[in-house]
Design a protein around this motif. Structure first.
Motif, PDB file in Angstrom:
ATOM      1  N   PHE A 119      53.975  42.264  68.067  1.00  0.00           N
ATOM      2  CA  PHE A 119      53.640  42.702  66.743  1.00  0.00           C
ATOM      3  C   PHE A 119      54.067  44.051  66.594  1.00  0.00           C
ATOM      4  CE2 PHE A 119      51.136  44.141  63.151  1.00  0.00           C
ATOM      5  CZ  PHE A 119      52.032  43.856  62.410  1.00  0.00           C
ATOM      6  N   ILE A 120      54.904  44.362  65.864  1.00  0.00           N
ATOM      7  CA  ILE A 120      55.362  45.630  65.596  1.00  0.00           C
ATOM      8  C   ILE A 120      54.848  46.111  64.067  1.00  0.00           C
ATOM      9  CG2 ILE A 120      57.199  47.551  65.389  1.00  0.00           C
ATOM     10  CD1 ILE A 120      56.838  46.076  68.170  1.00  0.00           C
ATOM     11  N   ASP A 121      53.780  47.046  64.219  1.00  0.00           N
ATOM     12  CA  ASP A 121      53.081  47.507  63.070  1.00  0.00           C
ATOM     13  C   ASP A 121      53.863  48.507  62.334  1.00  0.00           C
ATOM     14  OD1 ASP A 121      51.074  47.709  60.922  1.00  0.00           O
ATOM     15  OD2 ASP A 121      49.915  48.671  62.127  1.00  0.00           O
ATOM     16  N   GLY A 122      54.135  48.358  61.230  1.00  0.00           N
ATOM     17  CA  GLY A 122      54.955  49.368  60.286  1.00  0.00           C
ATOM     18  C   GLY A 122      56.038  48.499  59.393  1.00  0.00           C
ATOM     19  N   ARG A 171      59.908  50.970  61.546  1.00  0.00           N
ATOM     20  CA  ARG A 171      59.482  52.214  61.908  1.00  0.00           C
ATOM     21  C   ARG A 171      57.955  51.979  62.268  1.00  0.00           C
ATOM     22  NH1 ARG A 171      61.518  57.344  61.056  1.00  0.00           N
ATOM     23  NH2 ARG A 171      62.610  56.499  59.408  1.00  0.00           N
ATOM     24  N   ARG A 172      57.824  52.038  63.501  1.00  0.00           N
ATOM     25  CA  ARG A 172      56.402  51.758  64.024  1.00  0.00           C
ATOM     26  C   ARG A 172      55.467  52.646  63.682  1.00  0.00           C
ATOM     27  NH1 ARG A 172      57.191  50.352  69.965  1.00  0.00           N
ATOM     28  NH2 ARG A 172      57.982  52.668  70.212  1.00  0.00           N
ATOM     29  N   SER A 173      54.210  52.337  63.181  1.00  0.00           N
ATOM     30  CA  SER A 173      53.221  53.339  62.783  1.00  0.00           C
ATOM     31  C   SER A 173      52.808  54.223  63.630  1.00  0.00           C
ATOM     32  CB  SER A 173      52.052  52.342  61.804  1.00  0.00           C
ATOM     33  OG  SER A 173      52.616  51.897  61.006  1.00  0.00           O
ATOM     34  N   VAL A 179      62.121  50.617  65.801  1.00  0.00           N
ATOM     35  CA  VAL A 179      62.267  49.475  66.654  1.00  0.00           C
ATOM     36  C   VAL A 179      63.173  48.451  66.221  1.00  0.00           C
ATOM     37  CG1 VAL A 179      60.902  47.527  67.648  1.00  0.00           C
ATOM     38  CG2 VAL A 179      59.937  49.819  67.181  1.00  0.00           C
ATOM     39  N   LEU A 180      64.129  47.993  66.967  1.00  0.00           N
ATOM     40  CA  LEU A 180      65.250  46.995  66.523  1.00  0.00           C
ATOM     41  C   LEU A 180      64.576  45.623  66.845  1.00  0.00           C
ATOM     42  CD1 LEU A 180      68.125  46.605  65.654  1.00  0.00           C
ATOM     43  CD2 LEU A 180      68.682  46.697  68.129  1.00  0.00           C
TER      44      LEU A 180
END
Length: 401
Positions: A119-122, A171-173, A179-180
């Motif tokens: 999971f990418i937080d942003g 855009r990762r927080s 991140v692609l």
């Protein structure tokens, strides 16, 4: 909360400690480990859910992708299965890069395919655009610098992403890195595959002309990234930024802030309709982006700096102490007052001020006398200053002539 992954469940929300759906009885934990919390997206080939990994003490968040094609027809479903499988393969290969989500699991449960990824937080860039408005040139340069290095890695693995757009860039927080994501449309660029016409995949607003005809190449990703940039610069749909009648991009007409010629030329080359005139690699774009001629130059005022005045020298035998009457000796004061006198009599006034003063005052009939008189005045004022420190009587001023 637990969310039931059965597409036919009429009431998919359940308490967080439940193991089976209270409505339809479907098992809520995937592989007895991953618990879906809420849906966060749905596309033509499947649904996406925010989830937690119950197998780890910290219960970190992750993303569950469920293969659930909406399209009908045997050939379409077969293609959807192929794309879902290849996304898992691409993530397994590419997820080692820090700016690409890592694949955590890939399996089948209840006759449905699933993949679980980091999971990418942003926020994605489409959300960021709504929140902060049109991007500046500095932001676009940073975006290109950040993402081109990711594309460089992806292409080095012989993979074409084929769906680069603001929604697929997060855009990762925690570190503000881009991140692609979403490699569901990616394709392995073997020599045989590049010479064959394949399926047209990608978002119509961002897809390169040759990709729309099923002939995607590495340059197709560069085109899509260029379109992403001009959309972020203008806040306009890419369809509005191209004049069909003139067969030309008109994105400059919609800019809210000026863009340098160097960046404009880079974007224009990324957006070339003919692949042969476009950048062929991410490295080539980075080379132009980082060349000295392409850098944004900050113009600094060329006003010469005023030379600093030499510091007043203190007595070589006396260590620096607070300048109070109790600490200053008579000789030390004499030295400092002489230095101050020399500074005043030596022209503390700037050249321009001297010229102004000379032009505004009538010439003295006797310059030498005037100079001596001025020196005596300085001596008297310095003596007054000296008396304040040493307590000596203030000398009387001579009567004014």
């Amino acid at each position: 909360m637990s969310y039931c992954l059965n597409p036919a469940c009429p009431n998919p929300q359940n308490p967080s400690d439940t193991k089976f759906c209270l409505t339809c009885g479907t098992k809520l934990l995937l592989k007895d480990r991953y618990r879906a919390i809420k849906p966060i997206g749905q596309g033509g080939f499947g649904r996406t859910f925010l989830a937690v990994d119950e197998d780890k003490p910290s219960k970190p968040r992750c993303v569950i992708k469920q293969f659930y094609p909406q399209a009908q027809g045997t050939s379409t479903v077969k293609k959807a299965v192929e794309l879902f499988n290849q996304e898992a393969m691409r993530l397994d290969e590419l997820g080692k890069h820090s700016q690409i989500p890592e694949l955590l699991a890939y399996f089948t449960q209840d006759d449905r395919q699933y993949l679980v990824q980091e999971f990418i937080d942003g926020q994605n860039l489409a959300q960021e655009l709504v929140q902060v408005g049109a991007f500046s040139e500095a932001h676009i340069r940073q975006l290109l610098s950040d993402l081109l290095s990711v594309l460089q890695f992806v292409h080095s693995q012989q993979v074409i992403h084929r769906d680069i757009k603001p929604e697929n860039i997060i855009r990762r927080s925690r570190d503000r890195k881009l991140v692609l994501v979403d490699f569901g449309a990616s394709k392995v660029a073997t020599a045989n595959a590049l010479n064959q016409t394949g399926t047209s995949i990608g978002s119509p607003e961002y897809v390169a002309p040759e990709q729309a005809r099923g002939r995607a190449s590495f340059a197709s990703d560069i085109y899509s990234l260029g379109v992403t940039c001009i959309h972020l610069l203008t806040q306009r749909s890419p369809f509005d930024l191209y004049d069909i009648n003139e067969d030309a991009w008109i994105w400059r007409q919609y800019l809210t802030s000026k863009v340098s010629d160097s960046l404009g030329k880079i974007l224009d080359k990324m957006l070339e309709t003919a692949p042969s005139r476009r950048y062929q690699s991410a490295e080539a774009v980075l080379k132009d982006l980082n060349s000295p001629s392409a850098q944004v130059v900050t113009v600094i005022s060329q006003t010469p700096a005023t030379p600093a005045k030499p510091p007043v020298k203190s007595s070589p035998v006396t260590p620096p102490v607070a300048n109070t009457p109790a600490n200053l000796s008579k000789s030390q004061i004499d030295v400092e007052l002489e230095a101050l006198k020399a500074e005043i009599m030596g022209g503390g006034t700037s050249k321009n001020e001297n010229q102004k003063s000379a032009s505004s005052q009538p010439p003295s009939p006797n310059p030498t006398k005037s100079k001596n008189h001025g020196e005596r005045q300085v001596d008297l004022e310095l003596e007054e200053l000296k008396s304040q420190f040493l307590g000596s009587p203030t000398p009387k001023k001579p009567p004014q002539s």
